[in-house]
Design a protein around this motif. Structure first.
Motif: not given
Length: 500
Positions: A318-321, A323-325, A328-332, A349-353
């Motif tokens: 969950v922490w890794q997820l 951190e990814v979010l 992404i928000l910082s890139c936005n 782009g390769a991440l899946r759920f």
């Protein structure tokens, strides 16, 4: 041969007065400013009938009143009902009133004399009639200078002057109405622009104030390429309208693009966040599935150990997820994207759920990766071109308006406000740019930099904004001579002090 008799002095005097009326009629027909026209009429009326002072009243039909901007001996506007007093009766009846002894005539109102200390003795009041014969106002002369009463000749001369004055005043009032019409149209247009993009409220007005002040500053130059440059009152008005309407074409740009504050549109960001919530639920679901399997394999006795292992693993995932979010928000945000972030975005782009049907779904969509990879600002190349198209829209919209002869260059001046001297501007990338547009470019850039109301950027301090303008001037994009005027005349501080 018989000699012609010499003109009689009285005839010469009358001829001089008639000539004076003709001369002032020419002057009145050329004057469109009511504040200048009315004193001119009063001065000539006083001279023609040899009176001590005169007053001029214009008929306000809507309120059924006479009003006067100028009355010799009065410093304030005068209003009185039609039918009241000498002037009011002349306006009502259209008949001349000639009073040889004011205080012996019941029609005379002594209140003005009482309040001003003036003593009225003789009065001549005549109607002003337009070309259709309608009464449009009155001229009132007080106190014949020689102490005598006003005579029939005075009546005739004042009526003649009044007829000329009525036409001139009607033209001046029509001119004022046209100006108010244009002002109302421009104001409504600015409101329309700012309602599309509330974050830029006040920008058009500030740019207009800065540009007009800059044009006026050029009048003080005695050296350089703009020495002795002068703008007439009409050209200043033309420049002001062009500046106020320079962004008018934004009404033709899609609102989501116009107000885009981040790289992803709000609905796109909402969809991305929802996907991350689903991914979080998927992590939790996968964790509970592993727990069940582990209990089956390792037995109920090891439940506590299994729970501890899974809680630790779930927390890490969950922490890794998260951190990814956060990345992404910082890139936005509308900041300059660091080089390494491009690569990471494509890796993500390769991440899946797994969705509700246990089908693998991408955490980041290709379009989102493309948008988040915008190197500077919030707009993609296509969106930037759409924003830039506002200049084309501005020119097209403004060209549809039947501008007066003195305002005919408004579309052209507004059209060129994003052009650069080195040809890097838009939409035409021309180097032959009107001086009015060159001034507007500097003012537009300065205000855009220092504006504190833009959601996609912070306000740039005054000194840094000037430095950015200097760099563009040194690079040959902005006019260096005009930039110098902008700095040396201290245009921003003089115009915007206390505005922003």
């Amino acid at each position: 041969m018989l000699a012609h008799p010499a003109p009689q002095p009285e005839l010469t005097r009358r001829l001089a007065k008639l000539t004076s009326i003709l001369d002032v009629a020419k002057a009145m027909s050329a004057e469109r400013d009511l504040d200048l026209l009315l004193p001119l009429i009063l001065f000539e009326a006083t001279k023609v009938v040899e009176a001590d002072r005169c007053s001029l009243f214009i008929l306000d039909r809507e309120r059924n009143e006479l009003w006067s901007k100028v009355a010799q001996g009065s410093k304030s506007e005068i209003r009185l009902p039609v039918g009241s007093g000498v002037a009011g009766q002349v306006a009502q009846t259209g008949a001349v009133i000639n009073i040889p002894d004011a205080y012996a005539d019941a029609r005379f109102n002594r209140s003005f004399d009482v309040s001003s200390g003036y003593q009225t003795k003789t009065i001549l009041c005549v109607p002003m009639r337009d070309a259709g014969g309608e009464v449009t106002g009155v001229i009132q002369a007080l106190n014949k200078l020689d102490g005598a009463s006003f005579n029939a000749e005075d009546e005739e001369l004042l009526l003649a002057l009044g007829a000329q004055a009525a036409g001139a005043i009607e033209n001046a009032l029509l001119h004022e109405d046209i100006n108010r019409l244009f002002e109302g149209f421009v104001s409504a247009s600015v409101v329309a622009i700012e309602s599309r993009d509330p974050s830029t409220a006040g920008h058009s007005g500030r740019v207009a104030d800065l540009t007009v002040a800059m044009a006026q500053a050029l009048e003080h130059l005695s050296t350089g390429p703009y020495a002795h440059t002068r703008f007439s009152a009409g050209e200043i008005q033309e420049l002001r309208y062009a500046s106020l309407l320079h962004d008018f074409g934004k009404v033709g740009v899609r609102e989501p693009v116009l107000v885009k504050a981040e790289k992803l549109y709000p609905h796109e960001l909402e969809g991305l966040r929802a996907r991350f919530e689903l991914a979080r639920k998927d992590l939790q679901l996968q964790s509970y599935r592993r727990r069940i399997q582990a209990v089956k394999l390792r037995g109920q006795a090891n439940l506590a150990e299994i729970e501890a292992e899974e809680e630790e693993r779930l927390a890490r995932e969950v922490w890794q997820l998260d951190e990814v979010l956060e990345f992404i928000l910082s890139c936005n945000r509308p900041t300059v994207l660091a080089q390494g972030n491009f690569e990471r975005l494509h890796e993500l782009g390769a991440l899946r759920f797994l969705d509700a049907h246990d089908k693998a779904q991408p955490l980041l969509l290709p379009g989102e990766i493309q948008s988040l990879s915008i190197a500077r600002g919030t707009l993609s190349p296509e969106e930037r071109r759409e924003i830039e198209s506002h200049v084309e829209h501005t020119y097209r919209f403004l060209s549809q308006i039947p501008w007066t002869r003195t305002l005919r260059r408004v579309p052209e001046i507004a059209y060129a406000h994003h052009e650069k001297l080195d040809g890097t501007g838009y939409p035409r990338a021309e180097k032959d740019i009107p001086v009015q547009s060159r001034m507007m470019s500097i003012c537009d850039i300065y205000d855009a930099l220092t504006a504190s109301d833009r959601p996609y950027k912070k306000a740039v301090p005054h000194a840094l904004a000037l430095d950015i303008l200097r760099r563009e001037s040194d690079a040959g994009q902005l006019d260096p001579a005009l930039y110098t005027v902008f700095i040396e005349a201290d245009i921003p501080r003089k115009v915007l002090q206390g505005v922003k």
